[in-house]
Design a protein around this motif. Sequence first.
Motif, PDB file in Angstrom:
ATOM      1  N   ARG B 174       0.843  -1.203   0.000  1.00 46.88           N
ATOM      2  CA  ARG B 174       0.000   0.000   0.000  1.00 46.88           C
ATOM      3  C   ARG B 174       0.880   1.255   0.000  1.00 46.88           C
ATOM      4  NH1 ARG B 174      -1.527   3.068   4.164  1.00 46.88           N
ATOM      5  NH2 ARG B 174      -0.822   1.522   5.661  1.00 46.88           N
ATOM      6  N   LEU B 178       0.828   3.584  -3.293  1.00 47.93           N
ATOM      7  CA  LEU B 178       0.221   4.907  -3.149  1.00 47.93           C
ATOM      8  C   LEU B 178       1.275   6.004  -3.126  1.00 47.93           C
ATOM      9  CD1 LEU B 178      -2.685   4.224  -0.618  1.00 47.93           C
ATOM     10  CD2 LEU B 178      -2.807   4.490  -3.083  1.00 47.93           C
ATOM     11  N   ASN B 179       2.456   5.701  -3.636  1.00 48.23           N
ATOM     12  CA  ASN B 179       3.490   6.726  -3.765  1.00 48.23           C
ATOM     13  C   ASN B 179       2.902   7.945  -4.496  1.00 48.23           C
ATOM     14  OD1 ASN B 179       5.629   7.990  -5.663  1.00 48.23           O
ATOM     15  ND2 ASN B 179       6.791   7.056  -4.015  1.00 48.23           N
ATOM     16  N   GLY B 180       3.199   9.124  -3.970  1.00 49.29           N
ATOM     17  CA  GLY B 180       2.592  10.357  -4.489  1.00 49.29           C
ATOM     18  C   GLY B 180       2.751  10.537  -5.986  1.00 49.29           C
ATOM     19  N   VAL B 183       0.331   8.222  -7.853  1.00 50.83           N
ATOM     20  CA  VAL B 183      -1.058   8.674  -7.683  1.00 50.83           C
ATOM     21  C   VAL B 183      -1.319   9.897  -8.550  1.00 50.83           C
ATOM     22  CG1 VAL B 183      -2.689   9.654  -6.018  1.00 50.83           C
ATOM     23  CG2 VAL B 183      -1.273   7.708  -5.357  1.00 50.83           C
ATOM     24  N   MET B 184      -0.367  10.836  -8.549  1.00 50.46           N
ATOM     25  CA  MET B 184      -0.549  12.079  -9.328  1.00 50.46           C
ATOM     26  C   MET B 184      -0.594  11.779 -10.828  1.00 50.46           C
ATOM     27  SD  MET B 184      -0.963  15.232  -8.798  1.00 50.46           S
ATOM     28  CE  MET B 184      -0.949  16.810  -9.620  1.00 50.46           C
ATOM     29  N   GLY B 187      -3.814   9.663 -11.532  1.00 53.34           N
ATOM     30  CA  GLY B 187      -4.994  10.503 -11.272  1.00 53.34           C
ATOM     31  C   GLY B 187      -5.179  11.542 -12.359  1.00 53.34           C
TER      32      GLY B 187
END
Lengths: 103, 330
Positions: B174, B178-180, B183-184, B187
């Motif tokens: 997790r 979910l490393n930033g 995700v960026m 997303g």
Amino acid sequence: MQTFTKKRIAIVIEQPALNRVLEKLDQLAVTGYTVYPVIAGRGREGSWRADGMVSDAGRMVSVVCVCDPAKVDTIVEPIFKIVSRQVGIITISDCEVIRPDHF
Amino acid sequence: MSGFDLAIANLLSPMVLFFALGLGASLARSDLSVPEAVAKFLALYLMMAIGFKGGVAVARSGIDARLLGVMLAGILLSAVIPLIGFTLLRLSTRLSVVDAAAVSAHYGSISIVTFVAATQTLITLDLPFEGYLVAVAAVMETPAILTALVLARRAAGGPERRQGEPQDFGSLIREIGLNGSVVMLLGSFVIGWITGDRGMKAVEPFVGQLFFGMICLFLLDMGLIAGRGMREGLKALSWPAIAFGLYMPLISAALAALACLALGLSAGGTALMITLAASASYIAVPAAMRLALPEAKPSIYLTLSLGVTFPFNLALGIPFYVWLATLIKG
């Protein structure tokens, strides 16, 4: 002014492991803590600086919490289990507080 | 354009020259620096812009039937390249098992900045490419980390023989997943895909006209960081390890080129796929390694990835990968 002796636990830890430390402190029901940014330093693994890294890896942060002397072992032992594999330092020192019921 | 002309045009591009400026300034010990907050903003901006533009491109062209195949190939490449890297490192260097596993994870994963630099080269050359490769880049970030973890744990003889808190593999996944930056990137890709041209019109000046200048500023910072890494970290590396940083991208590129023969990508898409495989991570994987393999030395894996392979790819690798792609797809 009357003051009361408490213990100040300072943890310097790698930024990627910060959440693990904070989650553990939350689980341990520590009454509070403060996270400080740190700028640069040098240790056994060499020197580092916050603005010289392209990601959080290699950046360090400092977490400070104040607690009753009787709680030190219950806090430090589980935190050390996290810090022992990472680059980091834990120091424990005496400090004086004005409101002893807060810690 | 011949391979030689491509190389010269690439070396004289503003991106490479700004990188060289940062590198030179750092090696000369200039006090030029990019503040931490600005560098973080630039990294976020880059993920947002490249992800969003990729999503818009997919909204325009629709999902290609080849997408799944390309994604699968990307995941496989990311998972297999560390096995080759690990074996070569163990045979040719004196790196420990943990260090070899950590380094190989970097080479299986990808560098989004190298990817962006390659897209700019393709745009300059007027070579179209598939927009969904941004999503492929995102899924190629993590399989390499998992392979490296398995390699390190198998070599250590068991899941946990180290001092310290036993790691819950689920929470580790997790944290890594979910490393930033991942995700960026993903997303923004989804937002670009949902909003399409309407969204692009709304944010166009930010992710469009400013994009190239921002990359140049980001690469200036990368040059400064790479220079600092070279100054301080190259001493920690042996010559066989430095050589690994130069030949491993070529091995990965050859593997990706073989995979692309069966994928049906355009020449531009093939160049990007080869670039992704040949690039080495220095954003997502180092952070993951500090959590998953903290015993591995950052001075080895970061210096190799950022101080050796990134400059090599930026200056010489990208034109070679474009040339290779046009050769097999031309």
